[in-house]
Scaffold this motif. Sequence first.
Motif, mmCIF file in Angstrom:
data_model
loop_
_atom_site.group_PDB
_atom_site.id
_atom_site.type_symbol
_atom_site.label_atom_id
_atom_site.label_comp_id
_atom_site.label_asym_id
_atom_site.label_seq_id
_atom_site.Cartn_x
_atom_site.Cartn_y
_atom_site.Cartn_z
ATOM 1 N N LEU A 242 1.004 -1.112 0.132
ATOM 2 C CA LEU A 242 0.039 -0.122 0.020
ATOM 3 C C LEU A 242 0.888 1.556 -0.009
ATOM 4 O O LEU A 242 0.617 2.255 -0.701
ATOM 5 C CB LEU A 242 -0.827 0.120 1.181
ATOM 6 N N ILE A 243 2.003 1.334 0.922
ATOM 7 C CA ILE A 243 2.780 2.492 0.758
ATOM 8 C C ILE A 243 3.571 2.659 -0.538
ATOM 9 O O ILE A 243 3.574 3.630 -0.834
ATOM 10 C CB ILE A 243 3.722 2.180 2.221
ATOM 11 N N ASP A 244 3.808 1.411 -1.051
ATOM 12 C CA ASP A 244 4.752 1.562 -2.323
ATOM 13 C C ASP A 244 3.927 2.064 -3.193
ATOM 14 O O ASP A 244 4.100 2.875 -4.120
ATOM 15 C CB ASP A 244 5.097 0.078 -2.636
ATOM 16 N N ALA A 245 2.484 1.804 -3.307
ATOM 17 C CA ALA A 245 1.881 2.326 -4.511
ATOM 18 C C ALA A 245 1.358 3.670 -4.209
ATOM 19 O O ALA A 245 1.389 4.457 -5.185
ATOM 20 C CB ALA A 245 0.269 1.448 -4.328
ATOM 21 N N ILE A 246 1.577 4.366 -2.910
ATOM 22 C CA ILE A 246 1.195 5.631 -2.581
ATOM 23 C C ILE A 246 2.483 6.497 -3.254
ATOM 24 O O ILE A 246 2.380 7.366 -3.682
ATOM 25 C CB ILE A 246 1.127 5.969 -1.293
ATOM 26 N N GLN B 221 1.581 18.574 -4.067
ATOM 27 C CA GLN B 221 0.467 17.409 -3.903
ATOM 28 C C GLN B 221 0.770 16.264 -3.613
ATOM 29 O O GLN B 221 0.252 15.135 -3.169
ATOM 30 C CB GLN B 221 -0.372 17.351 -5.016
ATOM 31 N N ARG B 222 2.123 16.055 -3.357
ATOM 32 C CA ARG B 222 2.999 14.522 -2.946
ATOM 33 C C ARG B 222 2.575 14.559 -1.284
ATOM 34 O O ARG B 222 2.450 15.273 -0.605
ATOM 35 C CB ARG B 222 4.287 14.455 -3.264
ATOM 36 N N HIS B 223 2.677 13.101 -0.955
ATOM 37 C CA HIS B 223 2.306 12.640 0.378
ATOM 38 C C HIS B 223 3.559 13.116 1.145
ATOM 39 O O HIS B 223 4.414 12.569 0.825
ATOM 40 C CB HIS B 223 1.993 11.322 0.318
ATOM 41 N N THR B 224 3.422 13.142 2.497
ATOM 42 C CA THR B 224 4.497 13.532 3.443
ATOM 43 C C THR B 224 4.258 12.140 3.902
ATOM 44 O O THR B 224 3.334 11.539 3.965
ATOM 45 C CB THR B 224 4.354 14.674 4.443
ATOM 46 N N ALA B 225 5.480 11.832 4.813
ATOM 47 C CA ALA B 225 5.503 10.536 5.675
ATOM 48 C C ALA B 225 4.444 10.650 6.783
ATOM 49 O O ALA B 225 3.530 9.644 6.865
ATOM 50 C CB ALA B 225 6.684 10.439 6.430
ATOM 51 N N LYS B 226 3.983 11.684 7.214
ATOM 52 C CA LYS B 226 2.856 11.569 8.130
ATOM 53 C C LYS B 226 1.464 11.540 7.564
ATOM 54 O O LYS B 226 0.622 10.891 7.852
ATOM 55 C CB LYS B 226 2.974 13.179 8.826
ATOM 56 N N ARG B 227 1.346 12.129 6.232
ATOM 57 C CA ARG B 227 0.035 11.921 5.741
ATOM 58 C C ARG B 227 -0.221 10.394 5.015
ATOM 59 O O ARG B 227 -1.229 9.917 5.249
ATOM 60 C CB ARG B 227 0.035 12.756 4.418
ATOM 61 N N ILE B 228 1.109 9.715 4.905
ATOM 62 C CA ILE B 228 0.863 8.261 4.456
ATOM 63 C C ILE B 228 0.613 7.600 5.683
ATOM 64 O O ILE B 228 -0.061 6.705 5.674
ATOM 65 C CB ILE B 228 2.119 7.800 3.707
ATOM 66 N N TYR B 229 1.029 7.850 6.898
ATOM 67 C CA TYR B 229 0.657 7.211 7.966
ATOM 68 C C TYR B 229 -0.588 7.339 8.251
ATOM 69 O O TYR B 229 -1.216 6.435 8.647
ATOM 70 C CB TYR B 229 1.712 7.704 9.101
ATOM 71 N N LEU C 143 -3.562 4.393 8.947
ATOM 72 C CA LEU C 143 -4.534 4.232 9.913
ATOM 73 C C LEU C 143 -5.777 4.324 9.671
ATOM 74 O O LEU C 143 -6.696 3.742 10.008
ATOM 75 C CB LEU C 143 -3.835 5.429 11.116
ATOM 76 N N ASP C 144 -6.107 5.345 9.027
ATOM 77 C CA ASP C 144 -7.687 5.588 8.752
ATOM 78 C C ASP C 144 -8.102 4.747 7.829
ATOM 79 O O ASP C 144 -9.394 3.949 7.888
ATOM 80 C CB ASP C 144 -7.821 7.038 8.072
ATOM 81 N N GLU C 145 -7.660 4.604 6.599
ATOM 82 C CA GLU C 145 -8.222 3.753 5.547
ATOM 83 C C GLU C 145 -7.972 1.975 5.842
ATOM 84 O O GLU C 145 -8.932 1.199 5.475
ATOM 85 C CB GLU C 145 -7.477 3.970 4.338
ATOM 86 N N HIS C 146 -7.143 1.828 6.842
ATOM 87 C CA HIS C 146 -6.967 0.302 6.860
ATOM 88 C C HIS C 146 -6.965 -0.218 8.403
ATOM 89 O O HIS C 146 -6.477 -1.280 8.666
ATOM 90 C CB HIS C 146 -5.589 -0.140 6.126
ATOM 91 N N ASN C 147 -7.284 0.948 9.254
ATOM 92 C CA ASN C 147 -7.312 0.405 10.861
ATOM 93 C C ASN C 147 -5.985 -0.239 11.216
ATOM 94 O O ASN C 147 -5.884 -1.126 11.838
ATOM 95 C CB ASN C 147 -8.337 -0.702 11.087
#
Length: 80
Positions: free
Chosen positions: A29-33, A44-52, A56-60
Amino acid sequence: MQRAPVSVLREPRKKMQPRDTRLDSYQPLIDAILEADLTAPRKQRHTAKRIYDRVLDEHNAVDIYHQVVRGYIADRRKEI
């Protein structure tokens, strides 16, 4: 009776295989992001915090830590 010569140096330790981590199931999932971010504009790229937060939100994923995710992302960005 002569003794066999004894080496002063110890035998090198065997290399251990890496253990599975809690992050292993979320790595694709992280690799896909990160791969999607390659084509996104810089702002518009994701930060490490945003990926984290997304994991958490989408996959509990309550059993992983930000520090672990951040370290994985830093290593993967160099490879990608």
